[in-house]
Design a protein around this motif. Structure first.
Motif, mmCIF file in Angstrom:
data_model
loop_
_atom_site.group_PDB
_atom_site.id
_atom_site.type_symbol
_atom_site.label_atom_id
_atom_site.label_comp_id
_atom_site.label_asym_id
_atom_site.label_seq_id
_atom_site.Cartn_x
_atom_site.Cartn_y
_atom_site.Cartn_z
ATOM 1 N N GLU A 1 0.816 -1.246 -0.159
ATOM 2 C CA GLU A 1 0.132 0.114 -0.018
ATOM 3 C C GLU A 1 0.835 1.272 -0.058
ATOM 4 O O GLU A 1 1.655 1.282 0.672
ATOM 5 C CB GLU A 1 -0.910 -0.092 1.233
ATOM 6 C CG GLU A 1 -1.917 -1.234 1.316
ATOM 7 C CD GLU A 1 -2.763 -1.496 2.511
ATOM 8 O OE1 GLU A 1 -3.807 -1.734 2.494
ATOM 9 O OE2 GLU A 1 -1.944 -1.750 3.271
ATOM 10 N N THR A 2 0.581 2.324 -0.997
ATOM 11 C CA THR A 2 1.518 3.498 -1.173
ATOM 12 C C THR A 2 0.819 4.670 -1.192
ATOM 13 O O THR A 2 0.564 5.343 -2.273
ATOM 14 C CB THR A 2 2.207 3.262 -2.281
ATOM 15 O OG1 THR A 2 1.297 2.937 -3.622
ATOM 16 C CG2 THR A 2 3.135 1.873 -2.214
ATOM 17 N N ASP B 1 1.425 11.493 0.777
ATOM 18 C CA ASP B 1 1.246 12.167 2.066
ATOM 19 C C ASP B 1 -0.063 12.938 1.958
ATOM 20 O O ASP B 1 -0.840 13.202 3.009
ATOM 21 C CB ASP B 1 2.233 13.047 2.051
ATOM 22 C CG ASP B 1 3.681 12.579 2.217
ATOM 23 O OD1 ASP B 1 3.659 11.141 2.589
ATOM 24 O OD2 ASP B 1 4.695 12.930 2.054
ATOM 25 N N LEU C 1 -3.136 11.005 3.214
ATOM 26 C CA LEU C 1 -3.324 10.672 4.488
ATOM 27 C C LEU C 1 -3.580 11.977 5.589
ATOM 28 O O LEU C 1 -4.064 12.000 6.508
ATOM 29 C CB LEU C 1 -2.185 10.102 5.062
ATOM 30 C CG LEU C 1 -1.380 8.853 4.375
ATOM 31 C CD1 LEU C 1 -0.055 8.521 4.841
ATOM 32 C CD2 LEU C 1 -2.421 7.684 4.873
ATOM 33 N N TYR D 1 -4.260 11.551 11.226
ATOM 34 C CA TYR D 1 -2.792 11.379 10.809
ATOM 35 C C TYR D 1 -1.891 12.428 11.876
ATOM 36 O O TYR D 1 -0.904 11.839 12.023
ATOM 37 C CB TYR D 1 -2.892 11.763 9.224
ATOM 38 C CG TYR D 1 -1.492 11.982 8.858
ATOM 39 C CD1 TYR D 1 -0.506 10.834 8.916
ATOM 40 C CD2 TYR D 1 -0.753 13.220 8.343
ATOM 41 C CE1 TYR D 1 0.709 11.008 8.251
ATOM 42 C CE2 TYR D 1 0.395 13.359 7.998
ATOM 43 C CZ TYR D 1 1.131 12.095 7.765
ATOM 44 O OH TYR D 1 2.456 12.206 7.404
ATOM 45 N N GLU E 1 1.664 -0.161 12.660
ATOM 46 C CA GLU E 1 0.904 0.264 11.581
ATOM 47 C C GLU E 1 -0.506 0.712 11.948
ATOM 48 O O GLU E 1 -0.842 0.225 12.907
ATOM 49 C CB GLU E 1 1.004 -0.814 10.466
ATOM 50 C CG GLU E 1 2.019 -1.525 9.911
ATOM 51 C CD GLU E 1 1.973 -2.323 8.751
ATOM 52 O OE1 GLU E 1 2.627 -2.618 7.820
ATOM 53 O OE2 GLU E 1 0.567 -3.192 8.881
ATOM 54 N N TRP F 1 -7.343 4.071 2.520
ATOM 55 C CA TRP F 1 -5.736 4.040 2.240
ATOM 56 C C TRP F 1 -5.017 2.840 2.772
ATOM 57 O O TRP F 1 -3.816 2.567 2.259
ATOM 58 C CB TRP F 1 -5.111 5.370 2.588
ATOM 59 C CG TRP F 1 -5.754 6.479 1.973
ATOM 60 C CD1 TRP F 1 -6.261 7.442 2.757
ATOM 61 C CD2 TRP F 1 -6.230 6.884 0.724
ATOM 62 N NE1 TRP F 1 -7.036 8.283 1.860
ATOM 63 C CE2 TRP F 1 -6.684 8.008 0.571
ATOM 64 C CE3 TRP F 1 -5.522 6.165 -0.720
ATOM 65 C CZ2 TRP F 1 -7.026 8.595 -0.506
ATOM 66 C CZ3 TRP F 1 -5.794 6.947 -1.895
ATOM 67 C CH2 TRP F 1 -6.627 7.961 -1.694
ATOM 68 N N VAL G 1 -0.676 1.807 7.161
ATOM 69 C CA VAL G 1 0.575 2.797 7.006
ATOM 70 C C VAL G 1 1.466 2.493 8.045
ATOM 71 O O VAL G 1 1.122 2.634 9.228
ATOM 72 C CB VAL G 1 0.056 4.299 6.933
ATOM 73 C CG1 VAL G 1 1.336 5.105 6.890
ATOM 74 C CG2 VAL G 1 -1.162 4.430 5.630
ATOM 75 N N GLY H 1 6.339 4.183 4.830
ATOM 76 C CA GLY H 1 5.481 4.953 5.632
ATOM 77 C C GLY H 1 5.567 6.588 5.088
ATOM 78 O O GLY H 1 6.004 6.646 4.024
ATOM 79 N N PRO H 2 4.867 7.552 5.858
ATOM 80 C CA PRO H 2 4.833 8.727 5.212
ATOM 81 C C PRO H 2 6.409 9.423 5.403
ATOM 82 O O PRO H 2 7.044 8.945 6.012
ATOM 83 C CB PRO H 2 4.106 9.626 6.276
ATOM 84 C CG PRO H 2 3.194 8.405 7.007
ATOM 85 C CD PRO H 2 4.013 7.383 6.885
#
Length: 681
Positions: A353-354, A357, A360, A397, A490, A496, A499, A510-511
């Motif tokens: 999963e990508t 930014d 999120l 987030y 995670e 989404w 993450v 991650g971000p």
């Protein structure tokens, strides 16, 4: 000029075209079926040509015996290929057991011998029947078409329709079958091309327009379930850290974190993984869906020192080349019930999963993911600490980023720190006095566990992953050692997916750092200042508050192109192919075929003659070309000598042009695709 018999060269060309057509039809069906296995295209492609072995045997034995011999050889080979999976069973049981094994295997099934047997036997049988059928008349089209349909339907059942989502393969088969009528002799009781093409076009339309809630053959067989006793590998992190440079496995693939096991259940004393596993692709869908943005990842791995039941993988696994690999559908953790061994080599394909930014920044979390927010008997100290750390955070987030900073702040990794992830151990890790064992120091177990518990306390769905951080490539391989073992938390965001965050692990996913820095700059006055409540005042129970989702959900994943809008084009192509097929077949019928072409034109122009009128009578209506053609037709039908073709088709074209000129404009528009001549007798 009289019609002549076909020359030997023409006969050989016609036969070659027949066999080429059959090969194309069977090959397309075989490759479609191959999608039910992982990496089996070569095997199924070769099996599509085995029918020529039976054709070779017909030089010495009848066709029936030749087909029987090929199938006996195929069954014998299938028995020896599948014998390893059931060494103590008799041959009949071994072969019968291959279908249940396939229906309870991963999806797509690994290309192992015992799982390939059912599909290859089906392709060999279809290939043999199709090739032998073109050696005879009257069945040249029907048998290959039936065989291709069998392969296509089998592929649809084994893949639940995913092998041909938009009906493109079905369209290819329709076109191939229509073209077959251009090269196959159609004398005898076979299915008319218009009916066959229309039926296949309707099936194609149903395949990608109507919803797919059809029959699932796997429901007929109960898949095997595996129970794993070892449910928490987190304490193993300290042992791996002590082993240092000990090699665990080698990998060829992208530089991404390698996942070993995902822990989603927290008891207050420890984390636990799922205890029940099933075949990949057969078990139910995950309780939380994949995110809207994913990237495919594939890796080849060789075990060199790793032990236990857990099988390393990348991303959410989609296919594994091991037939005995099992998966937990919710977390994607892979296991081998009998344990992995040194030298084990396999390929795993997954999706990572990508989310971006920006995706999120305003993403929400599901309100009903209680399994991932459960904290039995949560101490007040941890709950209050989490609330203080996220006091000014606006979105889930921002809460996730703030907690990552808080857990990392003024704490250090220590491979010799006490193990454990209970509430007591986490309180010592977070709030312990200087000099106390484990205070402010821990392995990746404590960092990841503290983050996951604090995040759950403010309503963020979390889990902990045990795995290995990305390793640079050397000489085409990535050597993963014990020191590379780590753990990371995670967080699940609606739309989404899961993450990764990084309180200490350094897994590089991650971000982005820039996105986190932007959040921390806004929260700088609060994220670094939470203080634990004094322990004497701690109430016995405090339940975390849930984060309420906004009314606006995360953006839906982009939809693919709506191929159903091409349905009219498909119908027109099929009708044009059928009309062309009819015209070419009429050309082979001499003057009679030419006259039928004229009658087709009269029908298209809306001038169909009365049945009581004779051929000469109708011909006189269209001048000298019509009269001459009528004479040739009568001679072909009633003369005792073989009819002369003469200029029959030249005359027919002249008459057809005259008829078309008298047709209305709208009849001329649909002239080439009007289906009425297909049903005229």
């Amino acid at each position: 000029m009289s019609e002549t018999r076909a020359t030997p060269a023409a006969t050989r060309l016609s036969g070659a075209l027949k066999y080429a057509w059959v090969c194309a039809v069977v090959l397309v069906g075989a490759l479609q079926l191959a999608q039910a296995w992982d990496g089996a295209y070569v095997y199924f492609g070769l099996a599509a040509f085995t029918g020529f072995l039976a054709l070779l045997l017909t030089r010495w034995v009848p066709a029936g015996l030749a087909a029987l011999a090929v199938m006996v050889l195929a069954l014998a080979a299938g028995f020896f290929a599948a014998k390893g999976a059931s060494p103590d069973r008799d041959p009949t049981w071994v072969l019968l057991d291959t279908v249940p094994r396939l229906l309870t295997a991963a999806r797509p099934a690994p290309a192992t011998p015992e799982l390939l047997v059912p599909g290859l036997l089906l392709v060999i049988g279809v290939s043999t029947g199709a090739v032998l059928s073109v050696a005879k008349r009257n069945t040249a089209l029907f048998v290959p078409a039936l065989g291709a349909a069998s392969l296509y339907v089998s592929a649809a059942l084994l893949t639940t329709g995913r092998a041909d989502r938009y009906g493109l393969v079905a369209l290819v088969l329709v076109v191939l079958l229509a073209l077959g009528w251009l090269v196959i002799d159609r004398r005898g009781p076979v299915v008319p091309p218009a009916v066959l093409a229309t039926a296949l076009a309707a099936l194609t339309l149903l395949a990608f327009v109507l919803p797919t809630n059809g029959f699932e053959p796997r429901r007929l067989v109960t898949p095997p379930i595996t129970d794993i006793a070892i449910s928490n590998p987190l304490p193993q992190l300290a042992a791996w850290a002590a082993q240092g440079d000990a090699e665990l496995f080698r990998m060829r693939g992208p530089e991404v974190p390698v996942r070993l096991v995902t822990l989603s259940r927290y008891t207050g004393a420890s984390w636990e993984a799922a205890a029940t596993y099933g075949p990949l692709g057969v078990v139910d869908a995950p309780d939380l869906p994949l995110g809207g943005k994913t990237q495919a990842a594939s890796a080849d791995l060789v075990i060199t020192g790793l032990q236990g039941e857990w099988l390393p993988g990348v991303g959410k696994p989609q296919a594994v080349s091991l037939s005995d690999a099992m998966v937990d559908p919710d977390t994607g953790s892979l296991v081998v019930a009998e344990g992995i061994r040194t030298g084990l080599s396999y390929t795993v394909r997954g999706v990572v999963e990508t989310p971006a930014d920006a995706d999120l920044a305003e993403a929400q979390v599901p309100a009903d993911a209680t399994r991932y927010t459960a904290l039995p008997r949560l101490p007040f100290t941890l709950a209050d600490y989490a609330r203080q750390a996220t006091a000014n955070a606006r979105t889930p987030y921002e809460k996730a980023v703030a907690l990552e900073q808080v857990v990392r702040l003024n704490r250090r990794p220590d491979a010799e720190a006490p193990v454990g992830s209970s509430y007591a151990r986490l309180e010592t890790f977070l709030f312990g006095a200087p000099g106390e064992s484990g205070a402010g120091a821990g392995t990746a177990e404590q960092f990841a566990s503290a983050y996951a518990v604090l995040a759950r306390a403010v309503g963020l769905p979390t889990r902990v992953v045990v795995g290995f951080q990305p390793v640079p490539e050397q000489n085409g391989e990535r050597v993963v050692r014990a020191a590379d073992a780590t753990a990371w938390p995670e967080v699940y965001f609606s739309g989404w997916g899961w993450v990764a965050f990084d309180p200490v692990s350094g897994n590089g996913s991650g971000p982005s750092a820039a996105s986190k820095r932007e959040v921390l700059n806004r929260l700088a006055s609060t994220t670094a200042k939470p203080t634990p409540t004094s322990l004497p005042s701690v109430p016995p129970l405090v339940q975390p508050t849930a984060v309420q989702p906004d009314a606006q959900a995360a953006p839906a994943a982009p939809k693919g192109f709506p191929f159903w809008v091409l349905t009219p084009v498909l119908v027109l192509v099929v009708l044009y192919a059928a009309r062309t097929s009819r015209r070419l077949r009429l050309r082979s019928a001499g003057p009679v075929g030419a006259w039928n072409e004229v009658l087709d034109a009269l029908q298209l122009a809306g001038r169909k003659p009365e049945p009581s009128r004779t051929v000469p009578d109708v011909g006189r209506d269209w001048g000298e070309p019509g009269r001459q053609l009528a004479v040739l037709v009568d001679q072909a039908a009633f003369a005792p000598q073989p009819a002369q073709a003469g200029p029959s088709w030249t005359l027919a074209r002249q008459v057809r042009k005259a008829v078309r000129r008298k047709a209305s404009w709208w009849r001329k528009v649909v002239w080439a695709v009007d289906p009425r001549p297909l049903f005229r007798r």
